[in-house]
Scaffold this motif. Structure first.
Motif, PDB file in Angstrom:
ATOM      1  N   GLN A   8       0.848  -1.208   0.000  1.00 51.35           N
ATOM      2  CA  GLN A   8       0.000   0.000   0.000  1.00 51.35           C
ATOM      3  C   GLN A   8       0.874   1.245   0.000  1.00 51.35           C
ATOM      4  O   GLN A   8       0.618   2.214  -0.712  1.00 51.35           O
ATOM      5  CB  GLN A   8      -0.915   0.013   1.229  1.00 51.35           C
ATOM      6  N   LEU A   9       1.949   1.199   0.815  1.00 47.78           N
ATOM      7  CA  LEU A   9       2.861   2.335   0.903  1.00 47.78           C
ATOM      8  C   LEU A   9       3.577   2.560  -0.427  1.00 47.78           C
ATOM      9  O   LEU A   9       3.664   3.685  -0.926  1.00 47.78           O
ATOM     10  CB  LEU A   9       3.895   2.093   2.016  1.00 47.78           C
ATOM     11  N   ILE A  10       4.084   1.481  -1.022  1.00 45.21           N
ATOM     12  CA  ILE A  10       4.788   1.601  -2.304  1.00 45.21           C
ATOM     13  C   ILE A  10       3.846   2.179  -3.356  1.00 45.21           C
ATOM     14  O   ILE A  10       4.207   3.087  -4.102  1.00 45.21           O
ATOM     15  CB  ILE A  10       5.353   0.234  -2.762  1.00 45.21           C
ATOM     16  N   ASP A  11       2.599   1.658  -3.398  1.00 46.66           N
ATOM     17  CA  ASP A  11       1.628   2.173  -4.363  1.00 46.66           C
ATOM     18  C   ASP A  11       1.400   3.662  -4.154  1.00 46.66           C
ATOM     19  O   ASP A  11       1.330   4.430  -5.100  1.00 46.66           O
ATOM     20  CB  ASP A  11       0.292   1.428  -4.228  1.00 46.66           C
ATOM     21  N   LYS A  12       1.291   4.053  -2.882  1.00 42.65           N
ATOM     22  CA  LYS A  12       0.999   5.448  -2.581  1.00 42.65           C
ATOM     23  C   LYS A  12       2.154   6.355  -3.013  1.00 42.65           C
ATOM     24  O   LYS A  12       1.945   7.394  -3.633  1.00 42.65           O
ATOM     25  CB  LYS A  12       0.732   5.605  -1.083  1.00 42.65           C
ATOM     26  N   LEU A  13       3.360   5.945  -2.668  1.00 43.46           N
ATOM     27  CA  LEU A  13       4.515   6.803  -2.966  1.00 43.46           C
ATOM     28  C   LEU A  13       4.864   6.779  -4.449  1.00 43.46           C
ATOM     29  O   LEU A  13       5.125   7.807  -5.053  1.00 43.46           O
ATOM     30  CB  LEU A  13       5.727   6.381  -2.131  1.00 43.46           C
ATOM     31  N   ALA A  14       4.861   5.594  -5.041  1.00 37.93           N
ATOM     32  CA  ALA A  14       5.288   5.485  -6.435  1.00 37.93           C
ATOM     33  C   ALA A  14       4.155   5.818  -7.397  1.00 37.93           C
ATOM     34  O   ALA A  14       4.398   6.209  -8.539  1.00 37.93           O
ATOM     35  CB  ALA A  14       5.824   4.084  -6.714  1.00 37.93           C
TER      36      ALA A  14
ATOM     37  N   VAL B 103       3.737  14.352   2.897  1.00 36.26           N
ATOM     38  CA  VAL B 103       4.078  13.380   1.849  1.00 36.26           C
ATOM     39  C   VAL B 103       3.519  13.835   0.498  1.00 36.26           C
ATOM     40  O   VAL B 103       4.207  13.792  -0.523  1.00 36.26           O
ATOM     41  CB  VAL B 103       3.561  11.966   2.203  1.00 36.26           C
ATOM     42  N   THR B 104       2.269  14.309   0.500  1.00 37.05           N
ATOM     43  CA  THR B 104       1.647  14.750  -0.749  1.00 37.05           C
ATOM     44  C   THR B 104       2.440  15.891  -1.383  1.00 37.05           C
ATOM     45  O   THR B 104       2.758  15.853  -2.579  1.00 37.05           O
ATOM     46  CB  THR B 104       0.195  15.211  -0.487  1.00 37.05           C
ATOM     47  N   ARG B 105       2.791  16.902  -0.595  1.00 35.72           N
ATOM     48  CA  ARG B 105       3.523  18.058  -1.118  1.00 35.72           C
ATOM     49  C   ARG B 105       4.942  17.660  -1.536  1.00 35.72           C
ATOM     50  O   ARG B 105       5.468  18.144  -2.540  1.00 35.72           O
ATOM     51  CB  ARG B 105       3.575  19.187  -0.071  1.00 35.72           C
ATOM     52  N   LEU B 106       5.555  16.784  -0.761  1.00 35.20           N
ATOM     53  CA  LEU B 106       6.887  16.285  -1.105  1.00 35.20           C
ATOM     54  C   LEU B 106       6.858  15.612  -2.476  1.00 35.20           C
ATOM     55  O   LEU B 106       7.692  15.896  -3.351  1.00 35.20           O
ATOM     56  CB  LEU B 106       7.336  15.278  -0.041  1.00 35.20           C
ATOM     57  N   GLN B 107       5.869  14.736  -2.673  1.00 23.79           N
ATOM     58  CA  GLN B 107       5.759  14.008  -3.938  1.00 23.79           C
ATOM     59  C   GLN B 107       5.479  14.974  -5.097  1.00 23.79           C
ATOM     60  O   GLN B 107       5.973  14.784  -6.207  1.00 23.79           O
ATOM     61  CB  GLN B 107       4.664  12.943  -3.863  1.00 23.79           C
ATOM     62  N   GLU B 108       4.699  16.030  -4.835  1.00 27.34           N
ATOM     63  CA  GLU B 108       4.427  17.027  -5.879  1.00 27.34           C
ATOM     64  C   GLU B 108       5.708  17.746  -6.286  1.00 27.34           C
ATOM     65  O   GLU B 108       5.948  17.989  -7.476  1.00 27.34           O
ATOM     66  CB  GLU B 108       3.387  18.045  -5.388  1.00 27.34           C
ATOM     67  N   GLY B 109       6.515  18.091  -5.291  1.00 29.71           N
ATOM     68  CA  GLY B 109       7.789  18.754  -5.583  1.00 29.71           C
ATOM     69  C   GLY B 109       8.702  17.859  -6.412  1.00 29.71           C
ATOM     70  O   GLY B 109       9.332  18.301  -7.376  1.00 29.71           O
ATOM     71  N   LEU B 122      12.498   6.237 -11.502  1.00 26.80           N
ATOM     72  CA  LEU B 122      12.727   4.838 -11.870  1.00 26.80           C
ATOM     73  C   LEU B 122      12.497   3.879 -10.711  1.00 26.80           C
ATOM     74  O   LEU B 122      12.311   2.685 -10.912  1.00 26.80           O
ATOM     75  CB  LEU B 122      14.161   4.659 -12.382  1.00 26.80           C
ATOM     76  N   GLY B 123      12.559   4.406  -9.490  1.00 24.33           N
ATOM     77  CA  GLY B 123      12.401   3.538  -8.332  1.00 24.33           C
ATOM     78  C   GLY B 123      12.868   4.253  -7.091  1.00 24.33           C
ATOM     79  O   GLY B 123      13.095   5.464  -7.116  1.00 24.33           O
ATOM     80  N   GLY B 124      13.009   3.495  -6.015  1.00 25.29           N
ATOM     81  CA  GLY B 124      13.455   4.134  -4.791  1.00 25.29           C
ATOM     82  C   GLY B 124      13.350   3.218  -3.608  1.00 25.29           C
ATOM     83  O   GLY B 124      13.140   2.010  -3.741  1.00 25.29           O
ATOM     84  N   ASP B 125      13.514   3.815  -2.459  1.00 26.15           N
ATOM     85  CA  ASP B 125      13.460   3.075  -1.206  1.00 26.15           C
ATOM     86  C   ASP B 125      12.931   4.034  -0.152  1.00 26.15           C
ATOM     87  O   ASP B 125      13.303   5.201  -0.135  1.00 26.15           O
ATOM     88  CB  ASP B 125      14.875   2.593  -0.838  1.00 26.15           C
ATOM     89  N   THR B 126      12.022   3.545   0.683  1.00 23.13           N
ATOM     90  CA  THR B 126      11.465   4.396   1.730  1.00 23.13           C
ATOM     91  C   THR B 126      11.765   3.797   3.090  1.00 23.13           C
ATOM     92  O   THR B 126      11.599   2.587   3.294  1.00 23.13           O
ATOM     93  CB  THR B 126       9.942   4.540   1.541  1.00 23.13           C
TER      94      THR B 126
END
Lengths: 345, 345
Positions: A8-14, B103-109, B122-126
């Motif tokens: 769920q987290l991966i879907d949300k972030l990616a 998180v929403t604003r971070l992802q928008e930036g 391309l990907g990442g890690d949280t």
């Protein structure tokens, strides 16, 4: 896939980002990102992973192990896609006025892991913060352009592990002194299965590393491929002897060493029946004896050889348990024991 | 190179590792790592950089800006080697139970910066920790295999900036409310000079971005190339008008806006006299007007057009000043003012 909290987290972030047309893998479909370089035929594997919670929770307190793992977690992702290792970039966040010995041992761990993995340190970035963390980004190539992914197994395929499992959980138990005697030393220094992954690229129908433990890995592979897994190997063959011993010391059954969330960076993979013999012969010639553990089935869900023969194991519940325990080891273990009581019933 | 505290750290951390035979650049010789992929003719640029101290010090408190900068700091390194952008991997360390809006604003930036830079996620890690940080690793290609590096300028070459400088320092001043009136808004949202960098790959003899401020960048380029720089452009032409205004509000002379350590991600570069006219014409055709700022000289050291005409500026002292001030803005500014008194004398 939404039954899994991590997904769920991966879907949300990616999900906020479109996929690149140069990227071969969809979200979560491979351990490393597979990227065709624009204007070339070259396929690279890129992956990034950090050692953060392990430091903050006290699971990794030895700087040499922190350095070693910052490399290995990434190298293991390259292994699981069958990449040939090229190099790694490091992001080190150290404390201001960091202890000299800490840095020296950290760098030794990084250097030795890179030597073991044939990875060159290509560069990095160093920052300072009240909280240490070390992340890496590893680069590999896929020479013939045919990577290994988590997708592709079908019912009838045989399931294997690269070796016995459970050392990741056993190390966590011993590190948190949860085994009663605390006398068995767990020598936790996983090695990414790079040469095995390169061999598997020719044979395997799917592959994933056990960075989050064996059952979570099986769960993810089953979900992605829309199949079930039947693990008919008994626990005494599947679980590493040291892990069985540590589990016993903590009054835990052996199967709980497969529950994650701390893994041992082995590979779990499937091989089509047709080429299983050729695969096993190739592995033997390279000096590797993969462990046959079961079968891919039509019927969804995970079944394992336990107290009452083949038993259904709720792999999604196991996978969510650590998060649902708020990351508290005692509460997590209590949850595992409740599940064990159901399996024994 | 050992006069610079940051370089001592890089030498110490990177010195433990051998250089890769696949790597074209030596330590610190380029803004991004330049790697020939084994078995191919493909040259890639890889770079990793994180937003850590900026968050912890309160310099970046807007999640949109944090996301934007996590991409831009890396894209700017690609720009400085003339790479064509491909994609980026992100390492996000968030707080447990992170604020949804954050998180929403971070992802928008992140998303908007990637769109602006033509970079794909391309990907990442949280990960989760008590201390937030966001790092990125950007990938680009060098299509004709000839990258731009920090090395190669010779006496007589002309020096340019991609645009006026100093907005990075001005933003830091206004963010820490050190300008007396605090009425001038600094719109800090740097854009990596990617198309400019790709053009420069054909013309420039050296290039580096001003991620650490203009004078530190000039200092590094001079050291690496064993030359001196004469900056004959007056401050009113060199420093961005908003930065001059903010500096005045904090009773600081304009030149201090070039001192770093927080930069504006413009490019500083040299062009051989022979091709300066062709370069300026090509830039004009692409709609870009680079700023001529001075000359590369035989005589080492930095000279700038200041109060008493061309004056020697101790760029290594300026570059070390923030570290020596223990990262305290007030003490850093006091140090700049002591230097200014010497320049006025």
């Amino acid at each position: 896939m939404n039954a899994i909290i991590e997904n769920q987290l991966i879907d949300k972030l990616a999900g906020a980002f479109p996929r690149s047309p140069n990227q071969l893998n969809g979200l979560r479909e491979s351990d490393a990102e597979l990227i065709r370089l624009p204007g070339t035929d070259t396929l690279i594997a890129l992956t990034t992973d950090g050692v953060v919670e392990e430091i903050e929770a006290g699971l990794y307190d030895d700087p040499y192990l922190i350095g070693w793992m910052a490399v290995m977690v990434n190298a293991s992702d390259l292994a699981a896609v069958g990449a040939e290792p090229v190099g790694i970039l490091l992001n080190e966040t150290l404390k201001p006025d960091e202890d000299e010995d800490f840095v020296t041992r950290l760098q030794e761990g990084i250097r030795d892991a890179c030597t073991a993995c044939n990875l060159e340190v290509l560069g990095g970035d160093t920052n300072f913060s009240s909280q240490r963390q070390i992340a890496g980004t590893a680069l590999g190539t896929i020479p013939d352009g045919k990577p290994l992914t988590r997708l592709g197994c079908t019912p009838g395929d045989r399931l294997f592990a690269s070796s016995r499992l459970g050392i990741g959980s056993a190390f966590a138990l011993s590190q948190f002194r949860m085994d009663r005697h605390g006398e068995t030393k767990v020598d936790y220094r996983p090695s990414a299965r790079l040469s095995e992954g390169q061999l598997l690229r020719r044979f395997a129908s799917c592959c994933m590393d056990t960075s989050d433990g064996a059952i979570p890995t099986l769960d993810e592979l089953m979900r992605l491929n829309g199949v079930g897994f039947q693990i008919d190997s008994p626990m005494r063959d599947l679980v590493h002897p040291t892990a069985i011993q540590i589990a016993a010391g903590a009054s835990l059954p052996a199967w709980t060493m497969l529950a994650g969330p701390h893994g041992e960076f082995e590979l779990l993979f499937a091989i089509s029946q047709d080429c299983a013999a050729e695969f096993e012969e190739s592995a033997r010639l390279s000096g590797w004896k993969p462990l046959p553990i079961g079968l891919v089935t039509d019927e969804p869900g995970l079944r394992m050889e336990l107290y009452n023969g083949l038993s259904s194991v709720d792999s999604s519940r196991i996978r969510n348990l650590f998060t649902q325990s708020g990351g508290d080891p005692e509460s997590y273990i209590a949850g595992l024991l409740r599940l064990d009581a159901l399996l024994r019933a």
